[in-house]
Enzyme design. Sequence first.
Site, PDB file in Angstrom:
ATOM      1  CG  HIS A 203      -2.143  -0.952   0.992  1.00 36.77           C
ATOM      2  ND1 HIS A 203      -3.413  -0.543   0.677  1.00 36.77           N
ATOM      3  CD2 HIS A 203      -2.184  -2.305   1.053  1.00 36.77           C
ATOM      4  CE1 HIS A 203      -4.202  -1.617   0.578  1.00 36.77           C
ATOM      5  NE2 HIS A 203      -3.473  -2.695   0.792  1.00 36.77           N
TER       6      HIS A 203
ATOM      7  N   GLY B 225      -7.856 -13.449  -7.043  1.00 29.51           N
ATOM      8  CA  GLY B 225      -8.182 -12.816  -5.757  1.00 29.51           C
ATOM      9  C   GLY B 225      -7.294 -13.264  -4.623  1.00 29.51           C
TER      10      GLY B 225
ATOM     11  N   GLY C 228      -4.078 -12.095  -4.155  1.00 28.40           N
ATOM     12  CA  GLY C 228      -2.996 -11.152  -3.867  1.00 28.40           C
ATOM     13  C   GLY C 228      -1.778 -11.361  -4.749  1.00 28.40           C
ATOM     14  CG  LEU C 229      -0.255 -14.661  -5.697  1.00 27.40           C
ATOM     15  CD1 LEU C 229       0.034 -16.128  -6.053  1.00 27.40           C
ATOM     16  CD2 LEU C 229       0.918 -14.098  -4.897  1.00 27.40           C
TER      17      LEU C 229
ATOM     18  CG  ASP D 248      -0.687  -5.200  -8.404  1.00 27.30           C
ATOM     19  OD1 ASP D 248       0.253  -5.135  -7.587  1.00 27.30           O
ATOM     20  OD2 ASP D 248      -1.875  -5.322  -8.064  1.00 27.30           O
TER      21      ASP D 248
ATOM     22  CE1 TYR E 183      -5.141  -2.038  -2.864  1.00 27.22           C
ATOM     23  CE2 TYR E 183      -6.044   0.028  -3.676  1.00 27.22           C
ATOM     24  CZ  TYR E 183      -5.001  -0.879  -3.596  1.00 27.22           C
ATOM     25  OH  TYR E 183      -3.834  -0.611  -4.247  1.00 27.22           O
TER      26      TYR E 183
HETATM   27  P1  ADP Z   1      -6.250 -10.482  -8.139  1.00 23.86           P
HETATM   28  O1  ADP Z   1      -5.753 -10.253  -6.752  1.00 23.86           O
HETATM   29  O2  ADP Z   1      -6.044 -11.904  -8.554  1.00 23.86           O
HETATM   30  O3  ADP Z   1      -5.703  -9.490  -9.117  1.00 23.86           O
HETATM   31  P2  ADP Z   1      -8.754  -9.229  -8.869  1.00 23.86           P
HETATM   32  O4  ADP Z   1     -10.097  -9.276  -8.240  1.00 23.86           O
HETATM   33  O5  ADP Z   1      -8.066  -7.915  -8.994  1.00 23.86           O
HETATM   34  O6  ADP Z   1      -7.839 -10.281  -8.087  1.00 23.86           O
HETATM   35  O7  ADP Z   1      -8.852  -9.836 -10.346  1.00 23.86           O
HETATM   36  C1  ADP Z   1      -9.451 -11.094 -10.554  1.00 23.86           C
HETATM   37  C2  ADP Z   1     -10.286 -11.058 -11.826  1.00 23.86           C
HETATM   38  O8  ADP Z   1      -9.421 -11.254 -12.977  1.00 23.86           O
HETATM   39  C3  ADP Z   1     -11.286 -12.178 -11.916  1.00 23.86           C
HETATM   40  O9  ADP Z   1     -12.487 -11.862 -11.252  1.00 23.86           O
HETATM   41  C4  ADP Z   1     -11.498 -12.295 -13.424  1.00 23.86           C
HETATM   42  O10 ADP Z   1     -12.358 -11.281 -13.895  1.00 23.86           O
HETATM   43  C5  ADP Z   1     -10.101 -12.009 -13.951  1.00 23.86           C
HETATM   44  N1  ADP Z   1      -9.388 -13.289 -14.157  1.00 23.86           N
HETATM   45  C6  ADP Z   1      -8.390 -13.843 -13.428  1.00 23.86           C
HETATM   46  N2  ADP Z   1      -7.982 -15.039 -13.941  1.00 23.86           N
HETATM   47  C7  ADP Z   1      -8.744 -15.258 -15.049  1.00 23.86           C
HETATM   48  C8  ADP Z   1      -8.826 -16.313 -16.034  1.00 23.86           C
HETATM   49  N3  ADP Z   1      -8.036 -17.397 -15.965  1.00 23.86           N
HETATM   50  N4  ADP Z   1      -9.744 -16.187 -17.037  1.00 23.86           N
HETATM   51  C9  ADP Z   1     -10.533 -15.083 -17.106  1.00 23.86           C
HETATM   52  N5  ADP Z   1     -10.511 -14.088 -16.216  1.00 23.86           N
HETATM   53  C10 ADP Z   1      -9.643 -14.144 -15.188  1.00 23.86           C
HETATM   54 MG    MG Z   2      -6.043  -7.399  -8.948  1.00 25.63          MG
END
Ligand code: ADP
Ligand code: MG
Length: 386
Positions: A35, A122, A124-125, A173, A222
């Site tokens: 952050h 979701g 955190g990576l 990121d 956040y």
């Molecule tokens: P993160 O911490 O992983 O970045 P986010 O909520 O910011 O979490 O982003 C996750 C979103 O990215 C998912 O809800 C989806 O919309 C998209 N996403 C991640 N992996 C895939 C995938 N394999 N295919 C399609 N969409 C994906």
């Molecule tokens: Mg994200």
Amino acid sequence: MSLQTRVIDEFQQQFGETPQFIIRAPGRVNLIGEHTDYNDGFVLPMAIDRAVWLAIRPRTDNRVYVTSTAIDTPTDFTLDNLENEGQHHWSEYLKGVTWALQEAGHKLNGWEGVLASDVPVGAGLSSSAAIEMATARAFTAVTPDLAWDPPTMALLGQKAENQWVGANTGIMDQMISAAGEQNHALFIDCRDLSTKSIPLPAGTAVVIMDSATRHTHVDSGYNTRREQCETAASFFAVSHLRDVTTAQFESKSAELEATHDNEVMRRARHVITENERVLQAIAAMQAGDATTMGRLMNESHKSMDQDFEITNEQLNVLAQLAQAQEGCFGARMTGGGFGGCAVALVAADQATDFATAVSQAYDQQTNLQSSIYICQATAGAAILGD
Ligand code: ADP
Ligand code: MG
């Protein structure tokens, strides 16, 4: 089967020929500096060996069509009629990047293909930034005049995530997914986006520990943290908390608390001390001092737990279990918080035993199923064979 083979196979099945371009954009783990990015501060992430893969070919019309191996409904839109459906569908990440590129004045070519990813969602990576940077890379592959420049593309990806998707995330990121370096962590100054590769201390391994808890989309926690940081910055009469030293903070923290509240004071204390920890971490890493690096990671976790309040119970359990293991130099929650992963710096020859011990203890204590893996630092978004 590797994800690279998987996207090529899927493409072959759907489009009846071999893809013209294979694109890889990595997820990331942040070693320290949480952050701090949207406070114009310092971060030390590394791009990891988990990534979003795209197999694509150009289209002759102005359409983008992509299927995901993880989700049933495809992404399908035309370049001249972008509509934000606001449903948190994965297509919004691709549309957002398209929109940001067009806003920057680029005339884009359409493309189609298959997406596969082993970045957990979701957790955190940063699967979202990996999708954004893979999308930007895809456009550079099919659009003759569009050059790949990591900071420029990272900024456009961030704009997409902030203004199109609606998650007010910082620049870390996208920057690390775009500019990661093999076998190195990357120090990023989020004010000017200058970077420096930082080697891992000899004989150490980075271990990612997934708590099996998840943050939600566009997390309001956040966005609240961001607002609190802005409030604190205006109290100190600076544009960003990056410009406040710990000495300045200490001399005015009582006044900050009195004029605002205890929470705002603690949020500011996290950011200001975390920025200092990142600078100390870089010195420690460059000196090969894993012990100091580990201590800073532990302190960072404590600050995120007590001052910034972005951990959850499971992440606290995971960090504590990791920190107590033999061979562990330090451990902390990583990423935006409210669920997801922790990261540990561990003696390389003890990393496998470490992973087994932590996962057994965690699963028993929480009734959840962790996944723990030793990860490698990889390069940023690339067109394979380029
Ligand atoms: P993160 O911490 O992983 O970045 P986010 O909520 O910011 O979490 O982003 C996750 C979103 O990215 C998912 O809800 C989806 O919309 C998209 N996403 C991640 N992996 C895939 C995938 N394999 N295919 C399609 N969409 C994906
Ligand atoms: Mg994200």
